[in-house]
Design a protein around this motif. Structure first.
Motif, PDB file in Angstrom:
ATOM      1  N   LEU A  89       0.835  -1.198   0.000  1.00 59.27           N
ATOM      2  CA  LEU A  89       0.000   0.000   0.000  1.00 59.27           C
ATOM      3  C   LEU A  89       0.873   1.253   0.000  1.00 59.27           C
ATOM      4  O   LEU A  89       0.604   2.212  -0.725  1.00 59.27           O
ATOM      5  N   GLY A  90       1.941   1.235   0.790  1.00 57.08           N
ATOM      6  CA  GLY A  90       2.869   2.364   0.827  1.00 57.08           C
ATOM      7  C   GLY A  90       3.514   2.609  -0.526  1.00 57.08           C
ATOM      8  O   GLY A  90       3.672   3.754  -0.962  1.00 57.08           O
ATOM      9  N   ILE A  91       3.874   1.542  -1.226  1.00 55.76           N
ATOM     10  CA  ILE A  91       4.486   1.671  -2.554  1.00 55.76           C
ATOM     11  C   ILE A  91       3.490   2.260  -3.547  1.00 55.76           C
ATOM     12  O   ILE A  91       3.822   3.157  -4.324  1.00 55.76           O
ATOM     13  N   VAL A  92       2.247   1.766  -3.519  1.00 55.84           N
ATOM     14  CA  VAL A  92       1.221   2.271  -4.437  1.00 55.84           C
ATOM     15  C   VAL A  92       0.954   3.751  -4.184  1.00 55.84           C
ATOM     16  O   VAL A  92       0.912   4.558  -5.109  1.00 55.84           O
ATOM     17  N   VAL A  93       0.782   4.130  -2.922  1.00 52.52           N
ATOM     18  CA  VAL A  93       0.514   5.529  -2.579  1.00 52.52           C
ATOM     19  C   VAL A  93       1.705   6.401  -2.982  1.00 52.52           C
ATOM     20  O   VAL A  93       1.532   7.505  -3.498  1.00 52.52           O
ATOM     21  N   CYS A  94       2.902   5.892  -2.787  1.00 46.59           N
ATOM     22  CA  CYS A  94       4.102   6.646  -3.162  1.00 46.59           C
ATOM     23  C   CYS A  94       4.142   6.887  -4.669  1.00 46.59           C
ATOM     24  O   CYS A  94       4.568   7.954  -5.125  1.00 46.59           O
ATOM     25  N   PRO A  98       2.983  10.928  -4.749  1.00 43.61           N
ATOM     26  CA  PRO A  98       4.327  11.089  -4.170  1.00 43.61           C
ATOM     27  C   PRO A  98       4.477  12.344  -3.310  1.00 43.61           C
ATOM     28  O   PRO A  98       5.286  12.361  -2.393  1.00 43.61           O
ATOM     29  N   GLU A  99       3.656  13.361  -3.572  1.00 44.92           N
ATOM     30  CA  GLU A  99       3.780  14.602  -2.798  1.00 44.92           C
ATOM     31  C   GLU A  99       3.423  14.379  -1.334  1.00 44.92           C
ATOM     32  O   GLU A  99       4.037  14.965  -0.432  1.00 44.92           O
ATOM     33  N   LEU A 100       2.454  13.494  -1.059  1.00 42.09           N
ATOM     34  CA  LEU A 100       2.095  13.202   0.329  1.00 42.09           C
ATOM     35  C   LEU A 100       3.221  12.463   1.047  1.00 42.09           C
ATOM     36  O   LEU A 100       3.562  12.785   2.179  1.00 42.09           O
ATOM     37  N   ILE A 170      -2.513  10.997   4.628  1.00 41.40           N
ATOM     38  CA  ILE A 170      -1.873   9.856   3.977  1.00 41.40           C
ATOM     39  C   ILE A 170      -2.675   8.591   4.233  1.00 41.40           C
ATOM     40  O   ILE A 170      -2.885   7.781   3.320  1.00 41.40           O
ATOM     41  N   ASP A 171      -3.154   8.417   5.464  1.00 38.44           N
ATOM     42  CA  ASP A 171      -3.962   7.238   5.778  1.00 38.44           C
ATOM     43  C   ASP A 171      -5.251   7.211   4.962  1.00 38.44           C
ATOM     44  O   ASP A 171      -5.676   6.154   4.493  1.00 38.44           O
ATOM     45  N   ARG A 172      -5.884   8.388   4.782  1.00 41.53           N
ATOM     46  CA  ARG A 172      -7.096   8.442   3.941  1.00 41.53           C
ATOM     47  C   ARG A 172      -6.755   8.106   2.492  1.00 41.53           C
ATOM     48  O   ARG A 172      -7.485   7.366   1.823  1.00 41.53           O
ATOM     49  N   ALA A 176      -7.929   4.612   0.021  1.00 44.61           N
ATOM     50  CA  ALA A 176      -8.499   4.561  -1.331  1.00 44.61           C
ATOM     51  C   ALA A 176      -7.823   3.501  -2.181  1.00 44.61           C
ATOM     52  O   ALA A 176      -8.422   2.968  -3.126  1.00 44.61           O
ATOM     53  N   TYR A 177      -6.588   3.167  -1.881  1.00 42.10           N
ATOM     54  CA  TYR A 177      -5.831   2.189  -2.673  1.00 42.10           C
ATOM     55  C   TYR A 177      -5.771   0.814  -2.000  1.00 42.10           C
ATOM     56  O   TYR A 177      -5.084  -0.065  -2.476  1.00 42.10           O
ATOM     57  N   GLN A 178      -6.490   0.637  -0.913  1.00 41.33           N
ATOM     58  CA  GLN A 178      -6.469  -0.610  -0.153  1.00 41.33           C
ATOM     59  C   GLN A 178      -6.743  -1.847  -1.009  1.00 41.33           C
ATOM     60  O   GLN A 178      -6.046  -2.839  -0.893  1.00 41.33           O
ATOM     61  N   PRO A 179      -7.731  -1.809  -1.920  1.00 39.73           N
ATOM     62  CA  PRO A 179      -7.998  -3.006  -2.708  1.00 39.73           C
ATOM     63  C   PRO A 179      -6.803  -3.465  -3.555  1.00 39.73           C
ATOM     64  O   PRO A 179      -6.645  -4.653  -3.817  1.00 39.73           O
ATOM     65  N   SER A 180      -5.928  -2.538  -3.950  1.00 33.74           N
ATOM     66  CA  SER A 180      -4.795  -2.936  -4.796  1.00 33.74           C
ATOM     67  C   SER A 180      -3.745  -3.719  -4.026  1.00 33.74           C
ATOM     68  O   SER A 180      -2.909  -4.385  -4.623  1.00 33.74           O
ATOM     69  N   SER A 181      -3.767  -3.656  -2.701  1.00 30.31           N
ATOM     70  CA  SER A 181      -2.736  -4.345  -1.911  1.00 30.31           C
ATOM     71  C   SER A 181      -3.194  -5.704  -1.401  1.00 30.31           C
ATOM     72  O   SER A 181      -2.412  -6.434  -0.813  1.00 30.31           O
TER      73      SER A 181
END
Length: 182
Positions: A89-94, A98-100, A170-172, A176-181
């Protein structure tokens, strides 16, 4: 190894790293001519871009200081399913926001720097108190140190609040990307 570009493995590191590693972790080299030079103590060593530093620990759940975490890549081989999900999840959000992630890393470093400044000020105040002679109210250096400490403490408190708000953003975003992980 730094000169020849061969990897180095430091085994059984603790949560506190030796300060002599700081210049290596910061990659604090300068380009002189066509060469990269790293100054370690009183020696200048040529930096080979192929050099890699690996560190391992036997600690089950190490908590490295934020400044170490920001300058290194930490790989935890003792992952649970939930831990792996969080890393993915961290990789996807990054990648997606990336600004967050960058803002979060900057805040972590700022807060760590602020806490370090507070410790230095506290040490300075204790040293001034122990060497003070006469009335403490007449010691201008001590009064200035106390005022500086209060200002720094207020700044650190503000940055901690901003850091918590950013963490919530960042947690919010991660949610949103939780299903991808999964």
């Amino acid at each position: 190894s730094i000169q020849f570009g061969t990897p180095v493995l430091l085994e059984d590191v603790t949560e506190e790293l030796d300060s002599s590693l700081d210049r290596i972790l910061d990659k604090a080299y300068v380009k002189i001519g066509g060469r990269y030079i790293l100054r370690l103590g009183d020696k200048e060593i040529e930096w080979n871009p192929d050099f890699r530093l690996y560190m391992t620990t036997k600690l089950h759940n190490p908590h490295f200081p934020p400044e170490v975490s920001a300058r290194t890549t930490i790989v935890n081989f003792a992952l649970s399913h939930t831990g792996l999900e969080q890393q993915l999840l961290g990789i996807v959000v990054c990648k997606e926001r990336p600004e967050l992630e960058e803002q979060k890393n900057e805040l972590v470093i700022e807060v760590a720097e602020g806490k370090r400044k507070l410790e230095e000020l506290e040490d300075n105040i204790l040293q001034l108190l122990s060497t003070a002679s006469g009335s403490l109210l007449d010691d201008e250096q001590l009064i200035h140190a106390l005022q500086s400490s209060k200002t720094t403490a207020d700044d650190v408190k503000t940055k901690l609040q901003v850091s918590e708000e950013t963490e919530e953003q960042i947690d919010r975003a991660r949610g949103a990307y939780q299903p991808s992980s999964e």
